[in-house]
Design an enzyme around this catalytic site. Sequence first.
Site, mmCIF file in Angstrom:
data_model
loop_
_atom_site.group_PDB
_atom_site.id
_atom_site.type_symbol
_atom_site.label_atom_id
_atom_site.label_comp_id
_atom_site.label_asym_id
_atom_site.label_seq_id
_atom_site.Cartn_x
_atom_site.Cartn_y
_atom_site.Cartn_z
ATOM 1 N N GLY A 14 14.770 9.857 29.913
ATOM 2 C CA GLY A 14 15.995 9.280 29.369
ATOM 3 C C GLY A 14 16.607 8.176 30.208
ATOM 4 O O GLY A 14 17.824 7.956 30.159
ATOM 5 N N ARG A 92 7.862 10.729 18.980
ATOM 6 C CA ARG A 92 7.501 11.296 17.683
ATOM 7 C C ARG A 92 7.360 10.157 16.690
ATOM 8 O O ARG A 92 8.162 9.214 16.698
ATOM 9 C CB ARG A 92 8.623 12.205 17.169
ATOM 10 C CG ARG A 92 8.975 13.338 18.077
ATOM 11 C CD ARG A 92 8.202 14.590 17.793
ATOM 12 N NE ARG A 92 8.238 15.001 16.399
ATOM 13 C CZ ARG A 92 7.258 15.677 15.800
ATOM 14 N NH1 ARG A 92 6.155 15.977 16.451
ATOM 15 N NH2 ARG A 92 7.370 16.037 14.533
ATOM 16 N N ILE A 93 6.366 10.249 15.829
ATOM 17 C CA ILE A 93 6.272 9.282 14.732
ATOM 18 C C ILE A 93 7.197 9.775 13.624
ATOM 19 O O ILE A 93 7.184 10.974 13.297
ATOM 20 C CB ILE A 93 4.809 9.171 14.252
ATOM 21 C CG1 ILE A 93 3.972 8.550 15.381
ATOM 22 C CG2 ILE A 93 4.713 8.339 12.986
ATOM 23 C CD1 ILE A 93 2.490 8.514 15.111
ATOM 24 N N LEU A 94 8.001 8.893 13.095
ATOM 25 C CA LEU A 94 8.971 9.321 12.073
ATOM 26 C C LEU A 94 8.348 9.269 10.684
ATOM 27 O O LEU A 94 7.549 8.374 10.384
ATOM 28 C CB LEU A 94 10.205 8.415 12.105
ATOM 29 C CG LEU A 94 10.944 8.346 13.448
ATOM 30 C CD1 LEU A 94 12.087 7.347 13.376
ATOM 31 C CD2 LEU A 94 11.485 9.725 13.823
ATOM 32 N N ASN A 108 13.859 0.683 18.161
ATOM 33 C CA ASN A 108 12.979 1.328 19.136
ATOM 34 C C ASN A 108 12.680 0.373 20.279
ATOM 35 O O ASN A 108 12.747 -0.847 20.117
ATOM 36 C CB ASN A 108 11.653 1.715 18.449
ATOM 37 C CG ASN A 108 10.711 2.459 19.394
ATOM 38 O OD1 ASN A 108 11.146 3.305 20.188
ATOM 39 N ND2 ASN A 108 9.425 2.147 19.333
ATOM 40 N N HIS A 110 9.502 -0.366 22.927
ATOM 41 C CA HIS A 110 8.088 -0.057 23.113
ATOM 42 C C HIS A 110 7.601 -0.774 24.369
ATOM 43 O O HIS A 110 7.889 -1.968 24.551
ATOM 44 C CB HIS A 110 7.291 -0.525 21.879
ATOM 45 C CG HIS A 110 5.839 -0.208 21.977
ATOM 46 N ND1 HIS A 110 5.348 1.066 21.783
ATOM 47 C CD2 HIS A 110 4.778 -0.984 22.286
ATOM 48 C CE1 HIS A 110 4.035 1.049 21.961
ATOM 49 N NE2 HIS A 110 3.666 -0.181 22.261
HETATM 50 C C1 GAR Z 1 9.906 3.849 28.086
HETATM 51 O O1 GAR Z 1 9.085 3.057 28.890
HETATM 52 C C2 GAR Z 1 9.708 3.488 26.630
HETATM 53 O O2 GAR Z 1 9.418 2.129 26.410
HETATM 54 C C3 GAR Z 1 8.530 4.334 26.255
HETATM 55 O O3 GAR Z 1 8.744 5.553 26.916
HETATM 56 C C4 GAR Z 1 9.470 5.313 28.110
HETATM 57 C C5 GAR Z 1 10.650 6.259 28.120
HETATM 58 O O4 GAR Z 1 11.265 6.295 29.373
HETATM 59 N N1 GAR Z 1 8.438 4.491 24.837
HETATM 60 C C6 GAR Z 1 7.291 4.654 24.170
HETATM 61 O O5 GAR Z 1 6.224 4.691 24.717
HETATM 62 C C7 GAR Z 1 7.471 4.762 22.669
HETATM 63 N N2 GAR Z 1 6.208 4.681 22.008
HETATM 64 P P1 GAR Z 1 12.705 6.932 29.546
HETATM 65 O O6 GAR Z 1 12.692 8.314 28.915
HETATM 66 O O7 GAR Z 1 12.921 6.985 31.024
HETATM 67 O O8 GAR Z 1 13.672 6.020 28.865
#
Ligand code: GAR
Length: 320
Positions: A14, A92-94, A108, A110
């Site tokens: 998070g 999760r894929i929505l 989102n 990415h």
């Molecule tokens: C982030 O780097 C985000 O871009 C990625 O997960 C990490 C979450 O970090 N998201 C994905 O890969 C979505 N497909 P966090 O929980 O520390 O924010």
Amino acid sequence: MPKAKVAIFISGGGTNMAALLYASRLAECPYEVVLVASNKGDAAGLELAKIEGIATFAHSHKGMERAEHDTVMERAALDAGADYIVLAGYMRILSEEFVSHWPGKIINIHPSLLPKYKGLETHKRAIDAGDSHGGATVHLVTPELDSGAILEQVKVAIVPRDTPETLAERVKLAEHQLYPRALSAYVGRGSDPTYLLDKVRELALKLPETRERESHGSPGFRVGTEKSGKFFAHFNDQHHGSEHVAVLVKAGSMDELLSLVETQPGTYFKPAYYGASGWIGLILNRPDVDWEHVDEWLERSWRTVAPARLTKLMDAADGF
Ligand code: GAR
């Protein structure tokens, strides 16, 4: 403008949620965080959100159908009064159905420079491909994975000894800068005169034989030839001390103008100078402007000054 209410969905640490939350506490941030929700009860970000006094919600997806779990998460967002759902490491894929309930309202982040490397292991794939840069993308969510409209991106150089882990760490630093900024620009676009003018321009110029022409220092829109065209709309950005960003269109009569201004003061106003000659102001810098309504007014106003040969064509087209 009231702040947009956002629900943040997380699955892990998070850190992006934290960046979004702390940015929301700075002056003039156009959004507030009303909920942090997770599919994992032990997600570290939930603990932090709680300590920061934000409402939290958790429900495991285990043993549930995808759509069923989405409904539970959606209910929590709705109960919290969310206008937007912001995914921050929500793994999760929505379901298509869930996404279809929130068009343009799910965002989102990415960890790649989309359209490169959708899905997982983005950093490893960028390093293996010998790319000079990785990065992150903030985008709108559509049913197809990592494919919605891109709002903003940030590039992060890949250095010679980078591993997926070291690169991921630097990309996260960049994400923490990017996400609050991109989200603010997106949810705050309704009070951004540039965005509002672009929308008006798009609608005004799709009417037949229209062109843009400046009038008293503001953008205006005319119908007819270059020489003899007539104005059917004026764009006003806080003109003559007014707090409104607005488009001025021709009312049917002074009675109509005055009655609309009196009964719907949140939508209409009588503009300085122009009001006397029957122009009514449609306020654009307010939440949830109905662009179809603006479109109808522009067409109505266009009809009042367009040459008959054009309105006849329009009538014929409307008849189909
Ligand atoms: C982030 O780097 C985000 O871009 C990625 O997960 C990490 C979450 O970090 N998201 C994905 O890969 C979505 N497909 P966090 O929980 O520390 O924010």
